[in-house]
Write an enzyme that holds these catalytic residues in place. Structure first.
Site, PDB file in Angstrom:
ATOM      1  N   SER A 198       0.839  -1.204   0.000  1.00 17.56           N
ATOM      2  CA  SER A 198       0.000   0.000   0.000  1.00 17.56           C
ATOM      3  C   SER A 198       0.873   1.254   0.000  1.00 17.56           C
ATOM      4  CB  SER A 198      -0.966  -0.042   1.192  1.00 17.56           C
ATOM      5  OG  SER A 198      -1.978   0.926   1.073  1.00 17.56           O
ATOM      6  N   GLU A 323      -8.931  -4.761  -5.311  1.00 20.03           N
ATOM      7  CA  GLU A 323      -8.354  -3.776  -4.407  1.00 20.03           C
ATOM      8  C   GLU A 323      -9.414  -2.889  -3.747  1.00 20.03           C
ATOM      9  OE1 GLU A 323      -5.334  -3.439  -3.412  1.00 20.03           O
ATOM     10  OE2 GLU A 323      -3.989  -4.296  -4.915  1.00 20.03           O
ATOM     11  N   HIS A 416      -7.595  -5.423  -0.766  1.00 19.31           N
ATOM     12  CA  HIS A 416      -6.413  -4.690  -0.322  1.00 19.31           C
ATOM     13  C   HIS A 416      -5.997  -5.100   1.092  1.00 19.31           C
ATOM     14  CE1 HIS A 416      -3.719  -1.223  -0.774  1.00 19.31           C
ATOM     15  NE2 HIS A 416      -3.981  -0.924   0.490  1.00 19.31           N
TER      16      HIS A 416
END
Length: 506
Positions: A198, A323, A416
């Site tokens: 990230s 995501e 994610h």
């Protein structure tokens, strides 16, 4: 009897001074070692400065304070009782007990949207990674939020200047510490891999484009990077003004306020800016982010990769299968709703809107809108980096599609952040344990072993192995990690073609 007398090798003479570690889980650990001067007082919002050397043995058996940030996220950042302070620039090292030869070094950059995160977070326990890979692991704290990733240079005065990209510069300072010192901990300074997830992966792709980071690392792994998340000069200046408005500070008083306000006030304002303001006014951006300042970052990262000016080191680049799902449910900052998607295209590419959305049959349905937002921020810019870098250096692409049953029950799928337990091999605790409560533990461990194993081979040799072909623009072969792995040429071909030419906010 002192710890040093029991295990003399736990005291290491670094270039800055001696540090004493401990044995934890059968590995040697050193925690909270300063790598730069405390960024406080006159050094707040300035680039990191060298740490003052010390003569007495430094007790490196406890983590240092985490950077100022919101509390309540102990798994990935700061828990309710986690020590927190602006004086936070420290590194942690984990190493095998008795390495026979210099070992590969893995340096992790934590995620958290540049507003949260900590090197001491439970999710980044590298015990299994170090044991399996026979590597030296380093994780550093770096400044976050307004203190690390906003541009206040316009409010500088001769008496009180401010710098941009302080958080990224912290990372460079930590990598320089690695080059100076890691051999003393059993690591090979000539084989350093940076990896992050990230915001940590955004840092990886940004550092690959930062001239000051040249030669400080030799391979890179970007897990769910959003490499287009770097801006300049207009948007960072606007967001700096927005932050002052949220603080109730007139522009004339900005310099004094930024230098003297409690860090907690800056944290609170930055959170409001990133969660409430920017997602509505500029959907798809991150108001707290690297700045294309013409100096530390001379070019936008994607432009640098295309020009071949990014550091030409081997790169593994990839994303989760969905995501955007996490953000739609838990962190509403992405353009995962039609209203925000309309605004995003109006600001960045109105002529491309119909073509792109046409590649998502069922749009404006909820699932399709969520995928548009995730693709805009993560997947499409990641593909741009992979195809550009592959012309200059070995590049590998992946998609992580595995999600335990719990993730599906929550309506998330392979979203994610759910790759973190797989990377670190931590399905027996924390996030990994929660994800396998509804079953699937053996499968999760099997996927983790394959994913982690490939990344460790890459860190050791610069190649993830023969079962993972390199990415190139003719076939675009991509490794899909799932219950059964496979190689797929050009996954999401229709979407990729539809997004072609989209430049985002630059």
């Amino acid at each position: 009897m002192s710890l040093t007398a029991v295990r003399p090798d736990l005291t290491v003479e670094t270039m800055e001074g001696p540090v004493r570690g401990a044995v934890n889980s059968g590995l040697r650990t050193w925690r909270g070692i300063p790598y730069a001067a405390p960024p406080v007082g006159e050094l707040r919002l300035r680039l990191p400065q060298p740490v003052r050397p010390w003569a007495e043995v430094f007790d490196a058996t406890a983590y240092g304070p985490v950077p100022p940030q919101p509390r309540g996220r102990g798994l990935l950042g700061a828990g309710r009782r986690t020590p927190m302070d602006e004086d936070c620039l420290t590194v942690n090292v984990t190493a095998p007990l008795a390495p026979a030869a210099p070992l590969p070094v893995l340096v992790y950059l934590y995620g958290g949207g540049f507003t949260t995160g900590a090197a001491s977070a439970e999710a980044y326990d590298a015990t299994r990674l170090v044991e399996r890979g026979d590597v030296v692991y380093v994780c550093m704290n770096y400044r976050l939020g307004a203190l690390g990733f906003m541009d206040f240079r316009r409010y500088s005065t001769p008496q009180r200047p401010f710098d941009a990209n302080c958080g990224l510069a912290d990372q460079v300072a930590a990598l320089r510490w690695v080059q100076r010192n890691i051999a003393r901990f059993g690591g090979d300074p000539g084989n350093v891999t940076i990896f992050g997830q990230s915001a940590g992966a955004m840092s990886v792709t940004a550092l690959m484009c930062a001239p000051s980071a040249k030669g400080l690392f030799h391979r890179a792994i970007a897990l769910s990077s959003a490499p287009s998340t770097a801006y300049g000069p207009g948007l960072p200046e606007k967001w700096a003004a927005n932050l002052l408005d949220l603080l109730g500070v007139p522009e004339a008083d900005a310099g004094q306020a930024l230098a003297s306000l409690p860090a907690s006030r800056l944290v609170e304002a930055a959170v409001r800016l990133t969660r409430d303001v920017a997602p509505e006014s500029e959907p798809g951006t991150r108001a707290v982010a690297p700045v294309v300042d013409g100096d530390f970052l001379p070019l936008h990262p994607i432009d640098a990769f295309r020009a071949g000016t990014a550091h030409r080191v081997p790169l593994v680049m990839g994303n989760m299968g969905r995501e955007g799902a996490l953000f739609d449910q838990f962190e509403d900052v992405l353009p995962t709703k039609p209203e925000r998607i309309d605004t995003m295209f109006a600001l960045t590419g109105p002529d491309l809107k119909d073509r792109v959305l046409g590649a998502y049959p069922g749009y404006p349905g909820k699932r399709e809108a969520v995928d548009v937002g995730g693709d805009a921020v993560f997947w499409h810019p990641g593909i741009q980096v992979a195809e550009a870098h592959s012309a200059f250096a070995p590049t590998w692409s992946y998609r992580f599609d595995y999600a335990p049953r719990m993730a599906h029950l929550l309506g998330l799928g392979a979203t994610h952040g759910l790759d973190i337990p797989a990377v670190f091999g931590n399905y027996a605790s924390g996030l990994g344990r929660f994800l396998t409560l509804a079953g699937g533990g053996r499968t999760a461990v099997s996927v983790s072993n394959r994913f982690q194993g490939a990344l460790l081979r890459f860190a050791r040799t610069g190649n993830p192995g023969p079962m993972w072909p390199a990415y190139e623009t003719q076939s675009r072969k991509t490794k899909i990690f799932d219950r059964t792995d496979q190689i797929v040429p050009d996954p999401h071909h229709i979407r990729r073609v539809a997004w072609d030419g989209y430049l985002g906010y630059r």
